[in-house]
Write a protein that holds these residues in place. Structure first.
Motif, PDB file in Angstrom:
ATOM      1  N   UNK A  25      20.557   5.041  -2.911  1.00 30.95           N
ATOM      2  CA  UNK A  25      18.958   4.201  -3.006  1.00 30.95           C
ATOM      3  C   UNK A  25      18.795   3.077  -4.132  1.00 30.95           C
ATOM      4  N   UNK A  26      19.022   3.286  -4.767  1.00 31.79           N
ATOM      5  CA  UNK A  26      19.671   2.187  -6.291  1.00 31.79           C
ATOM      6  C   UNK A  26      21.013   1.293  -6.247  1.00 31.79           C
TER       7      UNK A  26
ATOM      8  N   UNK B 292      11.637   6.342 -10.368  1.00 32.16           N
ATOM      9  CA  UNK B 292      12.186   6.224  -9.815  1.00 32.16           C
ATOM     10  C   UNK B 292      12.433   8.246 -10.261  1.00 32.16           C
ATOM     11  N   UNK B 293      11.775   8.660 -10.846  1.00 34.09           N
ATOM     12  CA  UNK B 293      11.228  10.258 -11.431  1.00 34.09           C
ATOM     13  C   UNK B 293      10.395  11.022 -10.046  1.00 34.09           C
ATOM     14  N   UNK B 294       9.653  10.037  -9.440  1.00 27.85           N
ATOM     15  CA  UNK B 294       8.802  11.053  -8.598  1.00 27.85           C
ATOM     16  C   UNK B 294       9.699  10.421  -6.985  1.00 27.85           C
ATOM     17  N   UNK B 295      10.933   9.392  -7.351  1.00 28.66           N
ATOM     18  CA  UNK B 295      11.295   9.440  -6.189  1.00 28.66           C
ATOM     19  C   UNK B 295      11.637  10.809  -5.475  1.00 28.66           C
ATOM     20  N   UNK B 296      13.233  10.726  -6.962  1.00 28.26           N
ATOM     21  CA  UNK B 296      13.319  12.192  -7.511  1.00 28.26           C
ATOM     22  C   UNK B 296      12.843  13.208  -6.891  1.00 28.26           C
TER      23      UNK B 296
ATOM     24  N   UNK C 111       0.751  -1.549  -0.268  1.00 33.02           N
ATOM     25  CA  UNK C 111       0.510   0.481  -0.289  1.00 33.02           C
ATOM     26  C   UNK C 111       0.786   1.390   0.181  1.00 33.02           C
ATOM     27  N   UNK C 112       2.113   1.270   0.280  1.00 35.14           N
ATOM     28  CA  UNK C 112       3.047   2.679   0.575  1.00 35.14           C
ATOM     29  C   UNK C 112       2.629   2.588   1.389  1.00 35.14           C
ATOM     30  N   UNK C 113       4.019   3.962   2.668  1.00 33.92           N
ATOM     31  CA  UNK C 113       3.115   4.257   3.741  1.00 33.92           C
ATOM     32  C   UNK C 113       2.557   5.642   4.752  1.00 33.92           C
ATOM     33  N   UNK C 114       1.655   6.104   2.894  1.00 33.25           N
ATOM     34  CA  UNK C 114       0.333   6.848   3.296  1.00 33.25           C
ATOM     35  C   UNK C 114      -0.333   6.696   3.361  1.00 33.25           C
ATOM     36  N   UNK C 115      -1.438   5.154   2.091  1.00 31.90           N
ATOM     37  CA  UNK C 115      -2.132   4.898   2.559  1.00 31.90           C
ATOM     38  C   UNK C 115      -2.355   4.090   3.580  1.00 31.90           C
TER      39      UNK C 115
ATOM     40  N   UNK D 250      10.374   8.837  -0.346  1.00 30.44           N
ATOM     41  CA  UNK D 250      11.128   8.226  -1.652  1.00 30.44           C
ATOM     42  C   UNK D 250      12.269   6.972  -2.273  1.00 30.44           C
ATOM     43  N   UNK D 251      12.037   6.357  -0.782  1.00 35.80           N
ATOM     44  CA  UNK D 251      13.335   5.088  -0.972  1.00 35.80           C
ATOM     45  C   UNK D 251      11.656   3.803  -1.421  1.00 35.80           C
ATOM     46  N   UNK D 252      10.568   4.241  -0.739  1.00 35.43           N
ATOM     47  CA  UNK D 252       9.738   3.256  -1.426  1.00 35.43           C
ATOM     48  C   UNK D 252       9.439   3.282  -2.693  1.00 35.43           C
ATOM     49  N   UNK D 253       9.083   4.549  -3.498  1.00 33.97           N
ATOM     50  CA  UNK D 253       9.145   4.975  -4.527  1.00 33.97           C
ATOM     51  C   UNK D 253      10.393   3.890  -5.731  1.00 33.97           C
TER      52      UNK D 253
END
Length: 517
Positions: A245-246, A218-222, A89-93, A209-212
């Motif tokens: 991270x990568x 990658x672009x959204x993480x950046x 789900x990701x952290x926020x959800x 960013x690490x979850x993304x």
């Protein structure tokens, strides 16, 4: 919200982290101060220890402990559930879902007229708080920079204490009103507004960013990392951190691919890292922290023989002191490190618990001994937050590998709630049966913290999460990890060095380094 850098980090702390951990502290201790109210006892006669004596009172104290502990059973299962849903789900959800559960539980709890509904409300509320306790520290540590990661995450303990503080003073205020069900229903209504605030604000803050990166975005993480650092997306520092991270994902991908690998050592020493988390969360509970926070009113009233009103005043003062003491860790954790705070905290808690056992071994007619016992309760609440009211959650997210950070944090947090359940369940019975000897158990356990941390817990201060990943992977033994961690991190960091080696650039030509991702 168009916020960047420090303003965004402050918004994350105030709008999401603070309400999440205020819910943790308030709801965990929220019932302890209500148990001795006459109207509460009349509404739930199964827990009535106000008008009963002898064997019947002892039996109802057991039921009382069970009902209060249903919150921790729910929290245990809620934290454990993050092992499966947290990374999907990701952290926020995950935080939003937890907020919904806390809201449902709080509504059921404050509107109860029967013990069955009250138990269900406690359980659902605990489930949501358990998910928050497993997810929010991970989200914080993944979004924070190396220099302020400790201070940001240790604020969790400050907010837990703020929840304790609010609960104690609100309970005292409505105790003075003495108007039937208002005395206990209104204090249980308050956290509803905190849950609504949490749910309303969580999507205003960017995703980790690490979850993304792990999900291949990658672009959204950046973009998110640039916002958290207050830098442009094409800034070399952002490129370096994303590259690190990568790189860590690439180098640990095969050895940390599934949850079952937690129970193997291998190159990344996963089982050792897992046991660091499990043992730390066990010690956090079995040092006696929640004994004082949840049952402070009962300790002052039953064990020290003080009046109901004075007991509530002292509980409020004691938890206010605990909240203020949290800032010792805030100002020292990124200066002196995690290890020294754990050791000081463990030694101080052991000393206070032993002193408390000695003082309470005298008859409650000895006012001098009872006054000294009250002093050591306050002293204990000074030492707890130095190392074991936020720093423990931070440390577990730091030593966990990236691909298993949520499962490892959720299992260790579930372990935290398991021992929380044990303490909350047995305390009313233990205080009633073995008296002062109960504090000796916590004194002995707290004393073991000092040698365990000194010999087995590496220092994590001053290193990025990716550098810590490499520290565990490249050190040949456990002792070498601890020994190496005491040294000052290399200039530029291990991640930067590895990136340079992979790209093939000259380390000495800092001005012309081209950072590829």
């Amino acid at each position: 919200m168009v916020l960047n850098g420090k303003k965004l980090q402050v918004a994350q702390l105030l709008l999401v982290v603070m309400p999440a951990f205020v819910l943790f502290g308030y709801n965990q201790s929220g019932v302890g101060g209500l148990l001795s109210l006459r109207n509460f006892a009349e509404t739930f006669p199964e827990m009535d220890t106000v008008t009963t004596e002898g064997a019947e009172k002892s039996h109802k104290k057991t039921i009382q402990g069970t009902v209060v502990a249903m919150f921790t059973i729910g929290a245990l299962l809620g934290a454990f559930s993050c092992s499966w849903f947290g990374d999907k789900l990701g952290r926020r959800k995950m935080i939003f879902l937890a907020g919904i559960l806390t809201l449902i539980g709080e509504i059921l709890q404050c509107s109860s007229f029967h013990i069955a509904q009250f138990i269900v409300g406690r359980f659902i509320l605990g489930w949501g708080v358990g998910q928050l306790s497993a997810t929010v520290p991970v989200w914080q540590s993944e979004c924070s920079g190396t220099k302020n990661r400790g201070a940001h995450t240790v604020l969790d303990g400050c907010f837990i204490s703020l929840g304790y503080l609010l609960e104690s003073w609100i309970n005292l205020g409505f105790f003075e009103i003495n108007f039937g069900p208002v005395q206990w229903r209104i204090p249980l209504v308050f956290p509803i507004f905190v849950s609504i605030m949490l749910m309303s604000c969580v999507f205003l803050i960017p995703e980790s960013p690490r979850w993304l990166c792990r999900k291949g975005r990658g672009e959204q993480a950046r973009a998110n990392l640039a916002r958290f650092r207050g830098l442009a997306q094409d800034d070399p520092l952002v490129a370096t951190e994303i590259g690190g991270i990568e790189l860590a994902l690439e180098e640990t991908g095969h050895s940390a691919a599934s949850m079952k690998d937690i129970f193997t050592m291998g190159k990344d020493k996963l089982f050792y890292r897992f046991m660091l988390c499990i043992l730390l969360q066990l010690l956090q509970q079995m040092c006696g922290s929640n004994l004082i926070s949840v049952y402070a009113t009962i300790l002052f009233q039953d064990s020290l023989g003080m009046s109901p009103e004075l007991s509530r005043v002292l509980t409020g003062a004691c938890l206010t002191w605990k909240f203020l003491s949290c800032f010792v860790a805030f100002f020292t954790i990124d200066r002196f490190g995690r290890r020294i705070l754990f050791i000081i905290s463990g030694f101080g808690m052991a000393s206070c618990m032993m002193s408390l056992a000695i003082c309470t071994s005298f008859p409650d007619t000895n006012t001098g001994a009872m006054g000294a016992a009250a002093f050591f309760i306050f002293a204990f609440n000074f030492f707890v937050p130095i190392g074991f009211l936020g720093c423990n959650f931070l440390y577990c997210t730091e030593v966990a590998p990236m691909r298993l950070r949520v499962p490892m944090a959720s299992i260790s947090t579930a372990n935290h709630w398991l021992w929380n359940f044990v303490v909350v369940m047995i305390t009313p019975v233990a205080v009633n049966t073995i008296g002062y000897r109960y504090f000796i158990v916590y004194a002995v356990i707290s004393a073991t913290i000092v040698p365990l941390v000194y010999f087995f817990y590496p220092e994590t201060m001053g290193r990025s999460l990716e550098e810590l990943e490499m520290l565990f992977a490249e050190s040949p033994s456990i002792m070498s990890i601890v020994r190496e961690s005491k040294r000052k991190p290399a200039e530029g960091g291990l991640v930067t060095q590895h990136l340079r080696e992979k790209i093939g650039k000259d380390d000495d030509d800092d001005d012309e380094v081209e950072y590829k991702v």
